[in-house]
Scaffold this active site. Structure first.
Site: not given
Length: 302
Positions: A78-79, A126-127, A144, A150, A235
């Protein structure tokens, strides 16, 4: 036996992803891991969607391959931006893990059960957009850092996190979590999958990587990436897309939430593998439903 040098970010999750690849290559090659600190790992304050440079985590790792210091690089699919250098090629996309998002809450509560004003951490636009549609009363906290960092912020700083379920699985996370349903959270393109990059002229490495490539996972990820490229999303746009390959068919769904949080614009399509027609149909449906307008509204705000 071939000796392979694998370049990777130095985070715990990145190294777990490398180990996943090494486990599949172990009988065919001896492996050495080259740990790279990327520019994305240095700047831990700027939200990802606000960073102008694409591939902020991948460029430095890929440079090690281009310069001959490593034979291949392992990334979260995804990155990886679509415009990789022509000297590189996606040598393998191993079997994909869960593509879905998950809520991690020490309380064990679901997203809808969390109290008003609960603090939920994420740096994904998106989230953020999908969270605001379902729970406009919670506080979304930009966060981040590596996944283990996290998760550590759940001790007194946050009530919950929204993260990729595959990352939790790869880290062996055993705390309370709940999968977020597709109708509420459409995943990012390529989420849950790995991309193994190599030099396009290294035939020996490409032959090795072909043994761990999963055709179904490759078809899914490439279709998702093609959709994102076709709508000009990038992305980091607040757009989700998921493809599922089954029995020679590719089924796809895409979703975006307008900035007003009114409703999810969700469209779907299907077609025969490798999926070109499914992607084209999904792009057309997304445009007709107003998905491009919603995506561009977010761009104007961010």
């Amino acid at each position: 036996m071939r000796k392979l040098r694998i370049a990777s970010r130095a985070s715990t999750l990145s190294l777990a992803q490398v180990e996943e690849v090494i486990a599949q290559l172990r009988t065919r090659a001896e492996v050495e891991v080259l740990r790279i600190v990327s520019r994305g790992d240095v700047d831990l304050h700027t939200p990802l969607y606000a960073m102008e440079e694409k591939g902020i985590f991948e460029r430095d790792v890929d440079s090690a391959v281009l310069e001959g210091r490593a034979d291949l690089a392992v990334h979260s699919a995804k990155d990886v931006p679509n415009d990789v250098p022509k000297e590189l090629i996606v040598g393998a996309i191993p079997r994909r893990r869960s593509p879905f998002d998950a809520l991690v809450a020490p309380s064990g509560l679901s997203l809808r059960q969390l109290p008003s004003n609960a603090k939920i951490g994420t740096s994904s636009l998106r989230r953020i957009s999908m969270l605001r549609r379902i729970r406009p009363d919670v506080e979304v906290v930009p966060i981040r850092g590596n996944l283990d960092t996290r998760l550590g912020k759940l001790r007194g700083q946050l009530d919950a996190l929204v993260v990729a379920e595959a990352g939790l699985d790869r880290l062996g996370y055993t705390g309370a979590r709940s999968r977020l349903p597709l109708e509420d959270f459409v995943p990012a393109a390529g989420q849950g999958a790995l991309m193994v990059m190599s030099r396009s002229d290294d035939r020996e490495v490409l032959e090795l990587l072909s043994t761990i490539d999963d055709p179904g996972s490759r078809a899914e990820v490439m279709a998702e990436k093609s959709f994102v490229e076709a709508i000009g999303a990038g992305c980091r746009a607040p757009v989700g897309v998921l493809a599922r390959a089954r029995d020679g068919e590719l089924a796809m769904v895409a979703g975006v939430v307008p900035p007003d949080g009114s409703a999810m614009i969700m469209v779907s399509s299907s077609g025969p593998l490798p999926g070109g027609s499914a992607v084209a149909d999904l792009v057309n449906e997304f445009r007709r439903a107003g998905g491009l307008d919603a995506m561009n509204e977010w761009r104007g705000l961010s």
